[in-house]
Motif scaffolding. Structure first.
Motif, mmCIF file in Angstrom:
data_model
loop_
_atom_site.group_PDB
_atom_site.id
_atom_site.type_symbol
_atom_site.label_atom_id
_atom_site.label_comp_id
_atom_site.label_asym_id
_atom_site.label_seq_id
_atom_site.Cartn_x
_atom_site.Cartn_y
_atom_site.Cartn_z
ATOM 1 N N GLY A 99 -6.179 -36.485 -63.628
ATOM 2 C CA GLY A 99 -6.707 -35.188 -64.012
ATOM 3 C C GLY A 99 -5.975 -34.523 -65.154
ATOM 4 O O GLY A 99 -5.995 -33.298 -65.275
ATOM 5 N N GLY A 100 -5.316 -35.308 -66.002
ATOM 6 C CA GLY A 100 -4.620 -34.743 -67.148
ATOM 7 C C GLY A 100 -3.267 -34.155 -66.823
ATOM 8 O O GLY A 100 -2.692 -33.442 -67.642
ATOM 9 N N GLU A 101 -2.741 -34.459 -65.637
ATOM 10 C CA GLU A 101 -1.466 -33.893 -65.228
ATOM 11 C C GLU A 101 -0.567 -34.977 -64.644
ATOM 12 O O GLU A 101 -1.007 -36.081 -64.332
ATOM 13 C CB GLU A 101 -1.679 -32.789 -64.184
ATOM 14 C CG GLU A 101 -2.522 -31.618 -64.662
ATOM 15 C CD GLU A 101 -2.725 -30.577 -63.591
ATOM 16 O OE1 GLU A 101 -2.343 -30.861 -62.423
ATOM 17 O OE2 GLU A 101 -3.245 -29.498 -63.888
ATOM 18 N N GLY A 102 0.705 -34.618 -64.469
ATOM 19 C CA GLY A 102 1.635 -35.489 -63.774
ATOM 20 C C GLY A 102 2.077 -36.691 -64.578
ATOM 21 O O GLY A 102 1.908 -36.742 -65.797
ATOM 22 N N ASN A 116 -18.099 -39.959 -61.279
ATOM 23 C CA ASN A 116 -18.162 -38.520 -61.573
ATOM 24 C C ASN A 116 -17.464 -38.177 -62.890
ATOM 25 O O ASN A 116 -16.820 -37.121 -63.016
ATOM 26 C CB ASN A 116 -17.551 -37.701 -60.437
ATOM 27 C CG ASN A 116 -18.426 -37.682 -59.193
ATOM 28 O OD1 ASN A 116 -19.596 -38.041 -59.242
ATOM 29 N ND2 ASN A 116 -17.872 -37.284 -58.076
ATOM 30 N N GLY A 117 -17.571 -39.070 -63.841
ATOM 31 C CA GLY A 117 -16.976 -38.843 -65.146
ATOM 32 C C GLY A 117 -15.567 -39.389 -65.302
ATOM 33 O O GLY A 117 -15.068 -39.524 -66.420
ATOM 34 N N TRP A 118 -14.908 -39.692 -64.184
ATOM 35 C CA TRP A 118 -13.543 -40.212 -64.226
ATOM 36 C C TRP A 118 -13.553 -41.737 -64.300
ATOM 37 O O TRP A 118 -14.549 -42.376 -63.944
ATOM 38 C CB TRP A 118 -12.763 -39.764 -62.983
ATOM 39 C CG TRP A 118 -12.752 -38.290 -62.771
ATOM 40 C CD1 TRP A 118 -13.517 -37.583 -61.882
ATOM 41 C CD2 TRP A 118 -11.969 -37.323 -63.473
ATOM 42 N NE1 TRP A 118 -13.242 -36.239 -61.980
ATOM 43 C CE2 TRP A 118 -12.300 -36.052 -62.950
ATOM 44 C CE3 TRP A 118 -10.998 -37.408 -64.480
ATOM 45 C CZ2 TRP A 118 -11.698 -34.876 -63.398
ATOM 46 C CZ3 TRP A 118 -10.404 -36.241 -64.928
ATOM 47 C CH2 TRP A 118 -10.750 -34.998 -64.391
ATOM 48 N N LEU A 119 -12.441 -42.316 -64.727
ATOM 49 C CA LEU A 119 -12.309 -43.768 -64.694
ATOM 50 C C LEU A 119 -12.358 -44.218 -63.236
ATOM 51 O O LEU A 119 -11.567 -43.765 -62.411
ATOM 52 C CB LEU A 119 -10.997 -44.206 -65.336
ATOM 53 C CG LEU A 119 -10.822 -43.866 -66.823
ATOM 54 C CD1 LEU A 119 -9.425 -44.278 -67.293
ATOM 55 C CD2 LEU A 119 -11.895 -44.560 -67.674
ATOM 56 N N THR A 194 -6.229 -52.244 -57.973
ATOM 57 C CA THR A 194 -6.789 -50.900 -58.112
ATOM 58 C C THR A 194 -6.055 -49.976 -57.145
ATOM 59 O O THR A 194 -5.642 -50.395 -56.054
ATOM 60 C CB THR A 194 -8.290 -50.876 -57.791
ATOM 61 O OG1 THR A 194 -8.504 -51.347 -56.448
ATOM 62 C CG2 THR A 194 -9.075 -51.748 -58.762
ATOM 63 N N VAL A 195 -5.894 -48.719 -57.542
ATOM 64 C CA VAL A 195 -5.310 -47.693 -56.670
ATOM 65 C C VAL A 195 -6.167 -46.442 -56.816
ATOM 66 O O VAL A 195 -6.390 -45.966 -57.923
ATOM 67 C CB VAL A 195 -3.849 -47.372 -57.065
ATOM 68 C CG1 VAL A 195 -3.309 -46.248 -56.184
ATOM 69 C CG2 VAL A 195 -2.965 -48.604 -56.939
ATOM 70 N N TRP A 200 -10.147 -41.153 -56.876
ATOM 71 C CA TRP A 200 -9.128 -40.355 -57.553
ATOM 72 C C TRP A 200 -9.583 -40.025 -58.970
ATOM 73 O O TRP A 200 -10.406 -40.751 -59.540
ATOM 74 C CB TRP A 200 -7.800 -41.105 -57.600
ATOM 75 C CG TRP A 200 -7.153 -41.309 -56.256
ATOM 76 C CD1 TRP A 200 -7.726 -41.098 -55.030
ATOM 77 C CD2 TRP A 200 -5.820 -41.771 -56.013
ATOM 78 N NE1 TRP A 200 -6.836 -41.403 -54.034
ATOM 79 C CE2 TRP A 200 -5.657 -41.824 -54.604
ATOM 80 C CE3 TRP A 200 -4.769 -42.146 -56.827
ATOM 81 C CZ2 TRP A 200 -4.476 -42.233 -54.005
ATOM 82 C CZ3 TRP A 200 -3.577 -42.559 -56.240
ATOM 83 C CH2 TRP A 200 -3.434 -42.597 -54.848
ATOM 84 N N VAL A 201 -9.030 -38.952 -59.526
ATOM 85 C CA VAL A 201 -9.508 -38.464 -60.822
ATOM 86 C C VAL A 201 -8.669 -39.081 -61.959
ATOM 87 O O VAL A 201 -7.954 -38.397 -62.694
ATOM 88 C CB VAL A 201 -9.488 -36.921 -60.882
ATOM 89 C CG1 VAL A 201 -10.584 -36.365 -59.989
ATOM 90 C CG2 VAL A 201 -8.132 -36.350 -60.466
#
Length: 232
Positions: A99-102, A116-119, A194-195, A200-201
């Motif tokens: 999500g662009g963080e961490g 939903n738009g995420w990888l 895969t994880v 997950w986003v």
């Protein structure tokens, strides 16, 4: 590939390497998605050593190419077909985050495989995969029935002898024990896992190196995929 014989396994590995070579040389396009399609560019039956004059598939007697040995060859070619359908030459290598963080992590992914738009399913080497799980485990715990459960929103994980990564949600263990079932993540042909697939986003990281938290802890290989950022 779930091989039945040693020579099948080596034929598959050799054929895959030969296809990689032909793609690198421009003989076969990166867009190839089936074993049958290979025949548009090469004699695909030559991959894996099936037409060699010596070796595991070179028989002194033509009758040795019988129903059994032909079936063995077909098994290898079917496994190659499944591999090609995963579009192995259309993968992107780069840095991803949640999500662009961490933290940022080195991964490979198919950009058009989205959730939903995420990888949807980036893949990681084994060391990175468990580092990601351990990162999630650093989250806080919860008190359940008077008992404090650390890493309540995290995961228990272990590797089995065959390389399968078994991951169990601690939260699901407590909230839905009847239906809780650990996820079994098998490595792909390149040993990647895969994880958080399809849940997950994950996104490609566009942050520059100066904006990454705890940059000194990030693998230098990962940092090499990030832009340096503009100088003041």
């Amino acid at each position: 590939m779930n091989t039945k014989t040693t020579r099948q396994r080596f034929a598959f590995m050799r054929a895959r390497a030969e296809i990689h070579r032909d793609v690198a040389q421009g003989i076969v396009p990166k867009t190839v998605t089936s074993f049958a399609e290979l025949h548009d560019y090469v004699d695909a039956n030559e991959y894996g050593g099936f037409t060699d004059l010596d070796g595991a598939w070179a028989f002194d007697d033509d009758e040795a190419w019988n129903e059994q040995t032909v079936a063995e060859m077909n098994d290898v070619q079917n496994a190659l077909d499944s591999w090609l359908r995963s579009r192995p030459f259309e993968w992107t290598t780069g840095a991803v985050d949640l999500g662009g963080e961490g933290p940022v992590w080195l991964a490979v992914w198919q950009d058009d495989n989205r959730w939903n738009g995420w990888l949807a399913a980036p893949r990681f080497d084994a060391y990175t995969a468990v580092r990601i799980l351990d990162m999630v485990n650093e989250g806080g715990g919860e008190t359940v029935d008077g008992e404090y459960v650390p890493n309540y929103y995290g995961y228990d994980w272990h590797f089995e002898d065959d390389g399968t990564l078994v991951v169990e949600s601690i939260q699901n263990r407590y909230e839905d024990p009847e239906h809780n079932e650990p996820e079994r993540i098998e490595p792909d042909e390149d040993g990647l896992y895969t994880v958080g697939a399809w849940g997950w986003v994950w996104s490609q990281t566009w942050r520059d190196r100066g904006t990454v938290e705890d940059a000194e802890k990030v693998d230098p290989v990962v940092m090499a995929f990030l832009p340096e950022g503009e100088e003041d």
